[in-house]
Motif scaffolding. Structure first.
Motif, PDB file in Angstrom:
ATOM      1  N   VAL C 180      14.871  -1.187   4.959  1.00 27.36           N
ATOM      2  CA  VAL C 180      13.799  -0.479   5.653  1.00 27.36           C
ATOM      3  C   VAL C 180      12.618  -0.349   4.696  1.00 27.36           C
ATOM      4  O   VAL C 180      12.785   0.154   3.577  1.00 27.36           O
ATOM      5  N   MET C 181      11.477  -0.828   5.151  1.00 28.65           N
ATOM      6  CA  MET C 181      10.247  -0.658   4.368  1.00 28.65           C
ATOM      7  C   MET C 181       9.347   0.252   5.189  1.00 28.65           C
ATOM      8  O   MET C 181       9.079  -0.035   6.363  1.00 28.65           O
ATOM      9  N   VAL C 182       8.869   1.330   4.582  1.00 27.52           N
ATOM     10  CA  VAL C 182       8.085   2.288   5.351  1.00 27.52           C
ATOM     11  C   VAL C 182       6.888   2.790   4.558  1.00 27.52           C
ATOM     12  O   VAL C 182       6.992   3.047   3.358  1.00 27.52           O
ATOM     13  N   THR C 183       5.741   2.853   5.227  1.00 25.81           N
ATOM     14  CA  THR C 183       4.563   3.502   4.658  1.00 25.81           C
ATOM     15  C   THR C 183       4.158   4.605   5.615  1.00 25.81           C
ATOM     16  O   THR C 183       3.961   4.354   6.805  1.00 25.81           O
ATOM     17  N   THR C 184       4.059   5.828   5.090  1.00 28.13           N
ATOM     18  CA  THR C 184       3.717   6.952   5.965  1.00 28.13           C
ATOM     19  C   THR C 184       2.252   7.337   5.823  1.00 28.13           C
ATOM     20  O   THR C 184       1.631   7.139   4.778  1.00 28.13           O
ATOM     21  N   LEU C 185       1.720   7.925   6.882  1.00 26.11           N
ATOM     22  CA  LEU C 185       0.374   8.514   6.898  1.00 26.11           C
ATOM     23  C   LEU C 185       0.576   9.957   7.351  1.00 26.11           C
ATOM     24  O   LEU C 185       0.659  10.242   8.532  1.00 26.11           O
ATOM     25  N   LEU C 244      27.894  -1.789  -0.200  1.00 28.14           N
ATOM     26  CA  LEU C 244      27.460  -2.681   0.870  1.00 28.14           C
ATOM     27  C   LEU C 244      26.847  -1.944   2.040  1.00 28.14           C
ATOM     28  O   LEU C 244      25.996  -2.459   2.737  1.00 28.14           O
ATOM     29  N   LYS C 245      27.299  -0.721   2.251  1.00 26.06           N
ATOM     30  CA  LYS C 245      26.837  -0.030   3.446  1.00 26.06           C
ATOM     31  C   LYS C 245      25.488   0.673   3.268  1.00 26.06           C
ATOM     32  O   LYS C 245      24.854   1.046   4.243  1.00 26.06           O
ATOM     33  N   SER C 246      25.052   0.914   2.036  1.00 28.72           N
ATOM     34  CA  SER C 246      23.799   1.645   1.880  1.00 28.72           C
ATOM     35  C   SER C 246      22.627   0.830   2.403  1.00 28.72           C
ATOM     36  O   SER C 246      22.587  -0.391   2.281  1.00 28.72           O
ATOM     37  N   ILE C 247      21.675   1.554   3.015  1.00 26.46           N
ATOM     38  CA  ILE C 247      20.442   0.897   3.465  1.00 26.46           C
ATOM     39  C   ILE C 247      19.460   0.918   2.304  1.00 26.46           C
ATOM     40  O   ILE C 247      19.279   1.937   1.644  1.00 26.46           O
ATOM     41  N   ASN C 248      18.848  -0.213   2.087  1.00 32.18           N
ATOM     42  CA  ASN C 248      17.856  -0.325   1.041  1.00 32.18           C
ATOM     43  C   ASN C 248      16.519   0.158   1.595  1.00 32.18           C
ATOM     44  O   ASN C 248      15.874  -0.548   2.375  1.00 32.18           O
ATOM     45  N   VAL C 249      16.114   1.364   1.210  1.00 35.38           N
ATOM     46  CA  VAL C 249      14.886   1.943   1.762  1.00 35.38           C
ATOM     47  C   VAL C 249      13.791   1.951   0.702  1.00 35.38           C
ATOM     48  O   VAL C 249      14.025   2.388  -0.422  1.00 35.38           O
ATOM     49  N   SER C 250      12.621   1.462   1.057  1.00 34.68           N
ATOM     50  CA  SER C 250      11.458   1.529   0.159  1.00 34.68           C
ATOM     51  C   SER C 250      10.343   2.258   0.876  1.00 34.68           C
ATOM     52  O   SER C 250       9.881   1.824   1.936  1.00 34.68           O
ATOM     53  N   ALA C 251       9.907   3.386   0.302  1.00 34.48           N
ATOM     54  CA  ALA C 251       8.914   4.225   0.988  1.00 34.48           C
ATOM     55  C   ALA C 251       7.646   4.381   0.168  1.00 34.48           C
ATOM     56  O   ALA C 251       7.695   4.526  -1.055  1.00 34.48           O
ATOM     57  N   THR C 252       6.524   4.340   0.839  1.00 32.98           N
ATOM     58  CA  THR C 252       5.245   4.732   0.258  1.00 32.98           C
ATOM     59  C   THR C 252       4.692   5.827   1.143  1.00 32.98           C
ATOM     60  O   THR C 252       4.649   5.667   2.366  1.00 32.98           O
ATOM     61  N   THR C 253       4.299   6.945   0.536  1.00 25.75           N
ATOM     62  CA  THR C 253       3.835   8.072   1.344  1.00 25.75           C
ATOM     63  C   THR C 253       2.395   8.410   1.010  1.00 25.75           C
ATOM     64  O   THR C 253       2.034   8.508  -0.165  1.00 25.75           O
ATOM     65  N   THR C 254       1.589   8.586   2.036  1.00 23.19           N
ATOM     66  CA  THR C 254       0.175   8.906   1.833  1.00 23.19           C
ATOM     67  C   THR C 254      -0.220  10.103   2.690  1.00 23.19           C
ATOM     68  O   THR C 254       0.423  10.407   3.684  1.00 23.19           O
ATOM     69  N   ARG C 255      -1.283  10.758   2.274  1.00 24.42           N
ATOM     70  CA  ARG C 255      -1.813  11.899   3.024  1.00 24.42           C
ATOM     71  C   ARG C 255      -3.126  11.484   3.670  1.00 24.42           C
ATOM     72  O   ARG C 255      -3.981  10.870   3.012  1.00 24.42           O
ATOM     73  N   VAL C 256      -3.281  11.780   4.945  1.00 26.85           N
ATOM     74  CA  VAL C 256      -4.504  11.433   5.676  1.00 26.85           C
ATOM     75  C   VAL C 256      -5.086  12.679   6.359  1.00 26.85           C
ATOM     76  O   VAL C 256      -4.388  13.666   6.537  1.00 26.85           O
ATOM     77  N   PRO C 257      -6.361  12.622   6.750  1.00 25.90           N
ATOM     78  CA  PRO C 257      -7.010  13.802   7.331  1.00 25.90           C
ATOM     79  C   PRO C 257      -6.583  14.037   8.783  1.00 25.90           C
ATOM     80  O   PRO C 257      -7.374  13.897   9.718  1.00 25.90           O
ATOM     81  N   VAL C 258      -5.333  14.358   8.968  1.00 27.70           N
ATOM     82  CA  VAL C 258      -4.763  14.663  10.274  1.00 27.70           C
ATOM     83  C   VAL C 258      -4.115  16.028  10.147  1.00 27.70           C
ATOM     84  O   VAL C 258      -3.517  16.329   9.109  1.00 27.70           O
ATOM     85  N   ILE C 259      -4.246  16.867  11.157  1.00 26.19           N
ATOM     86  CA  ILE C 259      -3.738  18.234  11.034  1.00 26.19           C
ATOM     87  C   ILE C 259      -2.210  18.276  11.188  1.00 26.19           C
ATOM     88  O   ILE C 259      -1.514  18.759  10.316  1.00 26.19           O
ATOM     89  N   ASP C 260      -1.715  17.773  12.296  1.00 29.15           N
ATOM     90  CA  ASP C 260      -0.269  17.742  12.526  1.00 29.15           C
ATOM     91  C   ASP C 260       0.145  16.347  12.984  1.00 29.15           C
ATOM     92  O   ASP C 260      -0.558  15.717  13.769  1.00 29.15           O
ATOM     93  N   GLY C 261       1.323  15.906  12.558  1.00 29.36           N
ATOM     94  CA  GLY C 261       1.853  14.631  13.031  1.00 29.36           C
ATOM     95  C   GLY C 261       1.877  13.577  11.936  1.00 29.36           C
ATOM     96  O   GLY C 261       0.843  13.109  11.503  1.00 29.36           O
ATOM     97  N   HIS C 262       3.080  13.219  11.520  1.00 29.88           N
ATOM     98  CA  HIS C 262       3.245  12.168  10.513  1.00 29.88           C
ATOM     99  C   HIS C 262       3.458  10.828  11.213  1.00 29.88           C
ATOM    100  O   HIS C 262       4.370  10.676  12.030  1.00 29.88           O
ATOM    101  N   THR C 263       2.638   9.864  10.874  1.00 31.74           N
ATOM    102  CA  THR C 263       2.755   8.506  11.401  1.00 31.74           C
ATOM    103  C   THR C 263       3.435   7.640  10.349  1.00 31.74           C
ATOM    104  O   THR C 263       3.218   7.840   9.159  1.00 31.74           O
ATOM    105  N   ALA C 264       4.253   6.666  10.778  1.00 31.15           N
ATOM    106  CA  ALA C 264       4.857   5.746   9.808  1.00 31.15           C
ATOM    107  C   ALA C 264       4.806   4.321  10.326  1.00 31.15           C
ATOM    108  O   ALA C 264       4.997   4.063  11.516  1.00 31.15           O
TER     109      ALA C 264
END
Lengths: 375, 375, 375, 375
Positions: C180-185, C244-264
């Motif tokens: 799983v590759m994820v970038t959050t806003l 073998l069962k672990s999911i390989n997760v790579s995350a980048t997290t960012t902050r954006v000018p939004v009041i509520d609600g995380h987008t990914a």
């Protein structure tokens, strides 16, 4: 008679795909007795399903039953409108004049948010929390135009609406006002969609909204004025023959990066009649807090529990935190304090898309129902 | 004597790590004759390199030579300050009073952006485009305190600064003003860092800034007032004994989601002396356009080419587009038009972190140099 | 048994004056069977009325009965907590560890939004739409600690919550994920109040949130993992012995000018077991649309009608328009499309202050009630 | 030969009133040898003064000499274009194709920011900090079209530009890349004016930009690819016959409430040739820091001092603070760290209106001048 006992009234919406039209749909979809029956939009959208032609921009989904409803042209002969007891108009002013007139001539009843007939001497300009008594000119409107049933009622410009409610409270308690100085900080939704380009308003203020200052300065006097005894003529504050009574309003209007909610900085001077002692700040606060209006007395469904919410915290009202009070149907007032130049300064806030637009039209229609004007 | 011929003057900066301090550094790092020599900050930062203790928030990098400079405590005895010809203060008001006094007592010369000494009857409160003549009280300040060299000069609150420049232009052309009604829309940078929480201002207006309205209402009169002949006392407009001359100022201050640049909606009434005909809008525009100030006559390095930039487009000035004009050292004025209540309304805009803060301090010091007050 | 038949359960709220605490109060004030009984905050606020010590930042008013309620210290012995069937914790992590442990030791039941016990091998880390089955470790938790009644249940980090719901839907339909590759806003409300300074985020992106990427990468595997048969140990995807069962997760997290609600922005690769054919985009969309979870089966009051709302419009979900769907208790998914690198890409959105925080805690407690764990 | 010794070259600007056109004017008005000679816009504006027909949206005023310049139609025969040594095109893609072709056929030299010819096998697609060597196909372009002088050079999409610069640095140091996963957070100015409606982006993220992901995925391979020996054909990474060499790029593009500056979250995997040891994070950082490009070697006026600015602070680069570095002509890179899935993750930032648009076109032209292609 409670709302739930009221017989259902079919309503139409003109300009249904636009910003105000979407608000009409959102609010009316849960209305106790108004039932959406016909949707009118431009010929480009007519004949297609509402959900397919509308860029819906509200944070609640399109009501399911509306999504698949076929949009009609804005003609009184288009399917569905003939059966409507009320037609709400969220049309742009460039087309509203002719379309609304055509509907009226077909003996339909229009409650319009457009500016076109606001200055018409036959049309009431009603802020439901202030002057529903002006509905009594409708008889004269129908008679003059030779119409059995059709008439037009308008509501005020969004920023005017937020201003006149506290002014009405002051006049009710302390008599006529002499001077009002107001600077507004208006939300982007006031200009519709696409409306204000983001490049113009992010990290910015635009200190100009075309035609807005004139609307505030003029409409305030029609709304706060009276009707003559025969209910045939508005006793405009601005009426030249009665110059003394007009309120001197000076408005500056600006656009700020706020989504919904027009804020205004207001300073007011009372008319000094017979040297009566001016009210204290506490008395003024009380007049705001206790302000009651006809819409509340009639207990119509959209009437807010409080017409004015008075805020005590020094930094309120704020659009993001206070625009949703009473479902956006009230006006918030705060920072009531002495003005070194006039008598009293305060901040007021109105939800420009609800009380400032759709909710006013709907509440006006509810009041008209209650007064037996819609049958 | 041109700027480049001036001999270099070493300067210190108090509160160097803060928002205003960073601006001092940014602007002074390319100054023709002021050379940054000492940086003062809290004891928490003292002894460490500037680049390591500062959350630099400007969109130009920290100047290379400043990055590794060791920060001192804000004491006149700390390394470097004794050699400074000028010490600029960007200190917070909660510490500025004592520290600035200590520096003055050590015969250092302070140009302060803090509010602490603005109302002091010995300290000039100078907006460089308006009243540098007030510098002539410095002789009296030094004498009264028995100091050979040390003195304090303050500059005005950021929102006051933007207001008094156009007011000064009007008074210069048309005589004294009677009434000023102003509503400001102020940028978040006016409150420093971390300052305004984003949850308070995104999609919002905060209609209150603590103490700000009082500052505008009071400072305006000190700045636009004169000095007595002996140059020992300010002829405050607010002076009780000369009540007639004070300008009646009523201010409402609000915070809006703008990064830099305070906008103000202003309405002004001229004092009606001998029934002299009031100026026309065209004459008023001309007075703004042609306004010349002493800073320009002295041709100091930070003086803008135009003290006031008059905008003709109906929707200007706007903070994002106009705050950078003349490097943020001028005031923009637009929407000059008649006021239905007073004589004239207009919008003005000031870069609150430059002319409204650091640039004013620096320009005041440049003027003092030119007048021989710094040797 | 319908919600309305449930017997009332008294609840306490720790950290009641903070951002998450305010949400707990807002949501619980209309809850069918949880009744707010005790409010805990810092000793600075203890002993005073809630309305007087709280900077309330929600757009609905403080519930009337809460306004005057006296705030207690966060001690299990403080008035009211002993009677609470559930204690919700919105405490900051710097104090949550000790306080929550003290409450547990006093045989109180804690549902915590803090991160402190998320990695604890005895504490379930539950996203209510994903893994309520992990509640079955509670018996072991109590036994291990020698407690008759007290236990701690945690919910996930806000951004993890939005991610694991669609991942769970995919695993349920198509078996285990590999990568799983994820970038959050992420919204500013995720950082509490005062939280993000406005100078940092207006007209800006901050591409870093301390500790957030690690949380997403680690928590995802605990939540999506199982329990051993004895219900005493988590079968972590990250478990070294079962690599073998672990999911390989790579995350980048960012902050954006939004009041509520995380987008990914998410890209996912399925584990290729036995060369089974990978699902088509249509099959994946169907799996999102039809995803059903235990919270829905149990029909607890806070369960959304749809755990995942699948959006068809190409530019959705959007935080401002979609965060309020199902009262912020669902996850929105859109833009489901092939990934040139992995198998499928999509956008997901979670209301970080509701499903991402308070609503998860409350729904977890509702599920525990339904499972007979709270008596 | 230094810039100041270069002989002046007259230049034209197509689409001069638009967003990119305004940037061309702003930058070129202080250029050492390009002199603005002809301005082209739609027939609606042609024949009128530039200042009268342009909604200027930059925070520096329109250059005085441009304000009164008469705008021409975008025809090679319109006054002034025939004398231009270079014509810059900021045209919208819906008209750029035909107009640019007409100019080329008239033996004019076009440097275009439009997308129309980017995929043309005869047209170089040049990011000046990456692949100016592709200019050598121009000879073949002119020959194939039978033109003595006219040719078209394009620059890349704004978000592609910010991505390929760090990718080029990595390929230069460590050989070919295999996989790139990127999620962008793009500024509103990328969509021109009026562009993004404010109602769509205030307090919001729009997770979709039409056509943008395809551009990034395709253009990256053309830019990072080579030319055959005969300089007649691009050795596209995507070239089907040379499949192994293409980089597998997966892009997700989103719009955020930022005025200027596209941020990207990037994860990269190196092609594993001969099991060569992968570079360490420190080596990768070094490769960014020391990246040198031909534009710098040629010392053209618009070349930045550093092609890549490497940021050490954990929360940088940020668009508001870093987009102005080196006059917006560089790419900022930060958060260089290992990726649990691929080899390395980082954040990059480009000024989308400068290096991402106008500055690239201008720098490309400067390089062409230096290489003797413009005479």
């Amino acid at each position: 008679m409670s709302s739930s006992d009221k017989k259902q009234i079919k309503v139409g919406i003109l300009g249904a795909t636009g910003t105000v039209g979407q608000r009409f749909i959102q609010i009316l979809s849960t209305h106790p007795y108004f039932k959406i029956h016909a949707l009118g939009a431009s010929s480009r959208s007519a004949g297609q399903e509402y959900g397919k032609v509308t860029k819906w921009k509200l944070n609640t989904p399109i009501p399911e039953e509306i999504k698949t409803k076929v949009v009609q042209e804005c003609k009184p002969t288009a399917e569905g409108f003939a059966e409507c007891g009320v037609v709400f108009s969220g049309l742009d002013h460039d087309v509203a004049g002719d379309i609304e007139e055509a509907f009226r001539q077909s003996n339909l009843i229009i409650f319009s948010n457009a500016k076109n007939y606001r200055r018409d001497p036959l049309c009431p300009l009603i802020v439901p929390l202030v002057n529903p008594s002006h509905l009594s000119i409708i008889e004269h409107q129908k008679k003059t135009l030779g119409l059995e049933k059709g008439f037009i009622v308008t509501n005020a410009n969004c920023s005017t609406t937020g201003l006149v409610v506290p002014l009405a409270a002051l006049e009710k308690s302390f008599g006529q006002l002499e001077t009002v100085m107001v600077t507004t900080l208006q939300a982007i939704s006031g200009s519709g969609y696409p409306g204000v380009p983001s490049l113009d308003i992010l990290d910015n203020v635009v200190p100009f909204i075309s035609g807005e200052e004139e609307k505030i300065e003029w409409e305030t006097n029609k709304i706060l004025g009276g009707l003559n005894e025969e209910k045939t003529e508005f006793d405009l504050h601005l009426n030249e023959k009665k110059k003394l009574k007009s309120i001197n309003v000076s408005a500056t209007t600006t656009r700020v990066p706020v989504i919904d909610g027009h804020t205004a900085s207001v300073s007011v001077k009372f008319r000094n009649i017979n040297n009566i002692k001016k009210p204290t700040i506490e008395e003024i606060k009380k007049s705001f807090k206790e302000f009651k209006c006809e819409a509340q007395d009639l207990n119509v469904p959209s009437a807010p529990k409080h017409a004015i919410v008075l805020h005590d915290l020094p930094d309120r009202p704020q659009p993001r935190l206070d625009r949703d009070l009473h479902n956006g149907a009230c006006v918030s007032v705060g920072r009531v304090r002495p003005c070194p130049v006039f008598d009293v300064k305060f901040i007021c806030l109105v939800d420009n898309v609800r009380l400032g637009a759709a909710t006013s039209s709907i509440m006006n229609a509810e009041i008209a129902v209650e007064k037996g004007l819609i049958v």
